[in-house]
Design an enzyme around this catalytic site. Structure first.
Site, short mmCIF file in Angstrom:
data_model
loop_
_atom_site.label_atom_id
_atom_site.label_comp_id
_atom_site.label_asym_id
_atom_site.label_seq_id
_atom_site.Cartn_x
_atom_site.Cartn_y
_atom_site.Cartn_z
N SER A 111 0.83 -1.20 0.00
CA SER A 111 0.00 0.00 0.00
C SER A 111 0.87 1.26 0.00
CB SER A 111 -0.96 -0.04 1.20
OG SER A 111 -1.90 1.01 1.13
N ASP B 29 -8.98 -4.74 -6.17
CA ASP B 29 -8.44 -3.81 -5.18
C ASP B 29 -8.61 -2.36 -5.66
OD1 ASP B 29 -6.99 -2.43 -3.30
OD2 ASP B 29 -5.17 -3.60 -3.53
#
Length: 676
Positions: A447, A499
């Site tokens: 991330s 995602d």
């Protein structure tokens, strides 16, 4: 739908948003009225107690007030359910009904006070059940009054104009406001919007120190948010309805496609060997990227065993040998890293959990299994990390030998620069390679850590030509095209399913806004039906709704022109509105600089139906993908779940192991199949 205009200002709620709250209050009021009528009938209007006169008046008045409120709520719910999001004509009487409902709060407040007086002074000698019923009615009155006041606070829009603006109904060309007076008004409105968003961010982050770096971040993010939200007149429920419709449209499009054809490869083909090798390396590095989160993720992933394993380390005072750990009282973090990676204390060169805006935790360790000096950068875990994420404007990042424009996500570029100075200026990498000079450099993260790791790898590439970077679920708005192409030689990005984060960039969000405006304005169903059907579809599945549209009877040549409904949702001319007639990639239509994912992209998806039971076997497939495949946001219930580090680690482990299937995909690692 533009916000409801009452009391001379615009509110953050539309005239078709009162169906659900009105129905809920209507149900409560009906039950309340029936209970009061039963109580009054049971005593036949005659009460044997000291305050019987006041009680009789209170109950009669309460029945009348509740009846009037019930009638007004019936009218509000009925009128609010009429029309569509962009056709508020059938709801033109809603402001009058709102005024009527507000007037009824006055007698309700008076009767609530009257009931409170009777309970406190005149209830002696009355039937306890009657006293309890009156107390319940009084408490319910005050709860509803306070809930209404709280609701007013929530729907209050600081940017609501003191009066409805006729310009919102004018043609778009008129609303361009090219005159000096119009330009001045628009400039003032934008300035006010920036100040409001900055105040919201300061209130949200009130626990953070208000130093210069935080003030600069708040100002930058306020400008970004105000620019994004200021050109449309959508309320939150409109966005929810648009997302529900868009999810069904995307699913319908996906179901109509021909199934992917899997080309057979021999087990020894170069493509298979490259894929298998990268998957094994990625699964190994993901353990370190997940370990960088410290004890929160470790406890989340191992809820039954982690507390026992960490309790001793968390409670004892730090030993002298733990000086390698940066920060105070972080033995829980360091202990969880040891358990997650399987390394020994002596394998760690540097561990830091220092966390500020643009300064994120990381650790450096010797990975003897892969013969690598491994740098793992932590992802988002604190409010300061969120501020780093949201500092999404572009920043120049000059790299020697790269042709073309070089720019990157500002927040992550700053974080990469911070870690670079630590590694190089503080001699951390020199210390590591003095211990293991033959090892290679590997950088990883998830991330926020993934984006920072990729930028850090670019900064270190010249000094360490053989370095490798594994970036898990990196943000989509990270690198310019030139830097993204440059990083393909040494960066591998891993993306799981749908995602959201790898598809998250300013151009992509502008594209999403365009699609929401288009699909909302085209749908001729009332909003409450869209939301109900959308909730049912998300929870129980089924066939995507066809959602009849106003476009059904339009000629083909008219489909590229915006509808009046689309135009009514615009406040000013914008890049998203300009692209309504086209479904081109936002990279070609948005005014913001396009940013891309780093390196080569390894996309992992579930092989099989999109919806499955918890007890069904899960099969994954992995394939190399292009950065252009992530130039639009896909709406899915798993768009956030697929971003979680434990989900990415589980998918990678299942692709590289021969473990048996588990009963539920979230329980443990599964045996999967690798498809190219």
């Amino acid at each position: 739908m533009p916000g409801l205009v009452v009391f001379g200002r615009r509110w953050g709620i539309a005239s078709d948003d009162l169906v659900f709250p009105g129905s809920f209050e209507l149900m409560l009021r009906l039950l309340w009225w029936l209970g009061t009528m039963i109580l009054f009938t049971y005593h036949k209007g005659s009460f044997d107690c000291n305050g019987r006169g006041v009680l009789h008046s209170y109950l009669v008045g309460l029945l009348v007030v509740l009846a009037l409120i019930i009638l007004s709520l019936c009218a509000i719910v009925y009128v609010s359910a009429q029309g569509t999001i962009t056709n508020p004509g059938p709801r033109r009487s809603m402001p009058s009904l709102v005024y009527l409902r507000v007037l009824l709060y006055i007698p309700e407040l008076v009767w609530a006070c009257l009931g409170a007086v009777w309970v406190s002074d005149d209830s002696r000698g009355c039937d306890p059940a009657t006293v309890g019923a009156v107390i319940s009615a009084v408490v319910a009155s005050w709860i509803l009054l306070l809930s209404t006041a709280l609701g007013v606070v929530f729907v209050f829009d600081p940017l609501g104009r003191p009066r409805s603006q006729p310009a919102a109904l004018e043609p778009l060309g008129v609303r361009d406001m090219e005159s000096s007076e119009g330009s001045q008004f628009l400039s003032t409105a934008r300035s006010l919007a920036v100040k409001v968003w900055e105040s919201r961010l300061r209130l949200l982050c009130c626990c953070l120190p208000q130093d210069e770096s935080h003030r600069a971040a708040f100002s930058s993010m306020a400008q970004l948010f105000s620019d994004f939200f200021s050109d449309t007149d959508l309320v939150p429920s409109d966005i929810a309805a648009g997302l529900a419709l868009l999810h069904q449209e995307q699913d319908k499009t996906e179901q109509s496609r021909d199934p992917d054809t899997v080309e057979p490869h021999s087990p020894s083909s170069p493509a298979d060997q490259d894929m298998e090798a990268e998957l094994e390396k990625a699964a190994h590095c993901m353990r370190f990227a997940a370990a960088a989160y410290g004890w929160p993720l470790y406890v989340y992933s191992n809820p039954f065993t982690a507390p026992c394993k960490l309790s001793g380390d968390c409670c004892r005072s730090r030993a002298a040998e733990h000086d390698v750990v940066g920060g105070d009282h972080l033995d829980c973090h360091f202990s969880s890293i040891l358990h997650s990676t399987g390394l020994q204390y002596r394998d760690f060169i540097y561990v830091s959990f220092h966390n500020q805006i643009f300064e994120i935790p990381f650790f450096v360790a010797l990975d003897h299994q892969r013969e690598a000096v491994l740098v793992a950068v932590r992802g988002t875990l604190s409010l300061k990390d969120v501020l780093t994420d949201l500092s999404a404007e572009c920043e120049n990042l000059s790299v020697e030998g790269v042709c073309g424009a070089c720019y990157a996500h500002k927040g992550m570029s700053q974080a990469a620069g911070y870690i670079y100075k630590k590694l190089v200026n503080d001699g951390i990498l020199n210390q590591a390679f003095s211990i293991a000079p033959e090892y290679k450099l590997v950088i990883t993260g998830h991330s926020l850590g993934a984006g920072t790791a990729a930028l850090l790898a670019i900064l270190l590439r010249k000094s360490f030509p053989t370095l490798q970077c594994y970036s898990f679920s990196p943000p989509g708005g990270l690198l310019s095209k030139a830097l993204a192409d440059y990083s393909k030689d040494f960066v591998v990005s891993v993306v799981l399913g749908k995602d959201l984060v790898p598809r998250l960039s300013i151009p992509n969000m502008e594209d999403l806004k365009k699609k929401i405006l288009k699909i909302v304005s085209n749908c001729n169903k009332p909003k409450y039906r869209i939301l109900l059907q959308g909730c049912w579809y998300e929870l129980f599945g089924g066939d995507p709704d066809d959602f009849p549209t106003e476009m059904d009877n339009r000629r083909e040549e008219q489909l590229s022109q915006p509808l009046l409904g689309e135009e009514s949702l615009m406040i000013r001319h914008s890049s998203s509105y300009q692209s309504f007639g086209s479904d081109d990639s936002p990279a070609h239509t948005a005014t913001h600089l396009p940013l891309f994912l780093p390196g080569r992209i390894l996309h992992i998806t579930e092989d099989g139906p999109s919806r499955r039971s918890c007890f069904s076997q899960v099969r994954y497939r992995a394939e190399w993908s292009s950065e252009m495949a992530f130039r639009s946001v896909l709406i899915s219930p798993r768009m956030l779940a697929d971003h979680m580090p434990d989900a990415v680690l589980r998918a990678l482990n299942s692709l590289t192991s021969d473990r048996p299937f588990s009963l539920c995909p979230s329980a443990s690692n599964n045996s999967q199949h690798n498809v190219i």
